[in-house]
Design an enzyme around this catalytic site. Structure first.
Site, PDB file in Angstrom:
ATOM      1  N   GLU A 236      81.501  -4.367  41.280  1.00 40.25           N
ATOM      2  CA  GLU A 236      81.351  -4.397  42.739  1.00 40.25           C
ATOM      3  C   GLU A 236      79.927  -3.980  43.076  1.00 40.25           C
ATOM      4  OE1 GLU A 236      82.900  -1.755  46.417  1.00 40.25           O
ATOM      5  OE2 GLU A 236      84.505  -2.568  45.147  1.00 40.25           O
ATOM      6  N   CYS A 270      78.023  -1.357  50.985  1.00 39.16           N
ATOM      7  CA  CYS A 270      77.721  -2.625  50.317  1.00 39.16           C
ATOM      8  C   CYS A 270      77.907  -3.838  51.215  1.00 39.16           C
ATOM      9  CB  CYS A 270      78.558  -2.767  49.044  1.00 39.16           C
ATOM     10  SG  CYS A 270      80.330  -2.787  49.322  1.00 39.16           S
TER      11      CYS A 270
END
Length: 463
Positions: A236, A270
């Site tokens: 990720e 993110c």
């Protein structure tokens, strides 16, 4: 002898804790303990015990909600109000993993469809994959850890979790709660180090069956290339999330959501809303409204309840973000707001029309900044939004259903949020980066699937 890892308060760099660090010998021991626990199949924990442990840990975390929230605010710099929300999500995440076991199983495989398959009964079961090596990130030091260890515990994988060197305390403390809840330490261990070579040895060890990595794309893809044969992984990373604002959007309604998506945790997310593509018909009104709203954000000490934007994780990060902003301004962008509060804290700012080749337009900023770009044709905005080598979540704000659907179909993203910011997430939904933004699927139920193997059993019931 292993040294202690010093942990500093993100806002003022005050020393707040010293956590024992692990050396190579400790790493080898922990991997050996985890591998032996997995190898002893007769000692695997039954599902009802795993469920009970996760539920008990959730109860213990709820009892310690305020302590963990303050811990997150201090070591990670997340404003206390948001830190409380993070703990609340982590509490639910543990329950989510336990609940998922009610439906976590195999399925029947049809037999008798050909003459050769008659008199057979086939079905699959779920088995834990093996030892999980989890490397976590600083920006959600509790909830990201939960997303890595709760699925492993639920499935039955021994897990070793390495927190970010800047934020190890939340990780160490949640492991203690799991042990207190009845989980044998063999099934959940922490690995604390700031030694990158040792971290690589951890991720690439032959005893690791699954690597769960949350962090930079550069490191994640490098580790994937070095994994031991047979090791699977989930990565990720981040991106530069695009937001399209159609001329039909109601500015009074949407700007608050965009500000939340862009400046939550000082942009250290993110899927933070970074690149805002705004139709030229509403550009001035939008920019004025956005800048005014950003200017009201309360910046400062994250341990105070009124703070909305705190520091960046390290002073060097404030230097980096400030230099990227200066580069864009020097190249012609117009800055609204901004400035520096301290060596750790930047005031939120907006950049209008930074060049396409500026770093703020090409790379993940991970700071309290949004960039506004004008557009006239929707497809052109979509083309530019899709032009970067990474893709995660994207947004379209519009009151026109045709525009919203066109953008939703054409934006290159794993999730397109319609009339919501890019940082929206629930802990049970799939969460995945495309291209350089990641590999595999996150989200607690989805991670459980990734950490499990299907085993097919076939009975030949010849009478």
């Amino acid at each position: 002898m292993p040294l202690n890892l010093k942990v500093y308060q993100a806002f003022d760099r005050e020393l707040i804790a010293e956590v024992p660090a692990d050396d190579a010998a400790a790493l080898d021991h922990k991997l050996s303990v985890a591998a032996k626990a997995f190898a002893d199949r007769d000692a695997w924990l039954p599902a009802h015990q795993r469920m009970a442990i996760l539920r008990k840990a959730s109860e213990l975390l709820e009892e310690n909600r305020d302590r963990f929230a303050m811990m997150i605010a201090r070591e990670g710099g997340k404003p206390l109000t948001d830190a409380v929300i993070e703990v609340t999500r982590a509490i639910d995440g543990l329950v989510n993993a336990a609940d998922e076991l009610r439906n976590f199983g195999g399925k029947e495989i049809p037999m008798g469809l050909t003459a050769a398959s008659t008199n057979r009964w086939a079905f699959t079961t779920k088995e834990p994959m093996g030892v999980v090596a989890a490397i976590s990130a600083f920006n959600h030091p509790l909830n990201l850890v939960i997303h890595q260890i709760a699925p492993a515990i639920a499935v039955g994988c021994p897990v070793i979790i390495k927190p970010a060197a800047t934020t190890p305390v939340s990780c160490v403390e949640i492991a203690k709660l799991l042990w207190q809840a009845g989980l044998d330490e063999r099934w959940c261990q922490t690995f604390v180090t700031e030694d990158n070579a040792l971290a690589e040895a951890f991720a690439t060890d032959h005893r690791v069956a699954f690597l769960s990595f949350i962090g930079s794309a550069k490191v994640g893809w490098y580790l994937k290339s070095k994994l031991s044969p047979g090791t699977r992984c989930a990565l990720e990373h981040g991106g530069a999330a695009p937001v399209i604002v159609d001329r039909s959007a109601n500015l009074d309604v949407i700007v608050g959501a965009i500000v939340k998506g862009g400046y939550y945790h000082a942009g250290q997310v993110c899927v933070s809303a970074q690149r805002l593509f705004v139709h030229e018909d509403i550009l001035t009104a939008f920019t004025d409204t956005l800048a005014a709203k950003v200017g009201t954000l309360r910046v400062g000490d994250p341990t105070l309840k009124e703070t909305e934007v705190g520091p960046l994780i390290l002073p060097r990060e404030t230097e980096r973000v400030a230099s990227w902003i200066k580069e864009a301004v020097d190249a012609g962008a117009r800055q609204l707001g901004g400035g520096r509060m301290s060596e750790t804290t930047l005031l939120p700012s907006v950049l209008l029309d930074p060049p396409e080749d500026a770093r703020v337009s090409r790379l993940e900023v991970f700071g309290p900044l949004t960039c506004v770009y004008r557009y006239s044709e929707l497809d052109e905005a979509i083309r530019i939004a899709n032009a970067l080598p990474y893709a995660f979540q994207a947004s379209i704000f519009s009151s026109d259903m045709a525009v919203a659907l066109r953008a939703a179909k054409r934006l290159d993203a794993s999730a397109v949020l319609v009339n919501d910011h890019t940082a929206f997430r629930t802990d049970w939904m799939p969460f995945a980066g495309r291209r350089q933004s990641g590999y595999g699927v996150g989200g607690i139920p989805w991670t459980m699937e990734e950490m499990a193997d299907d085993k097919m059993i076939v009975f030949n019931h010849v009478s």
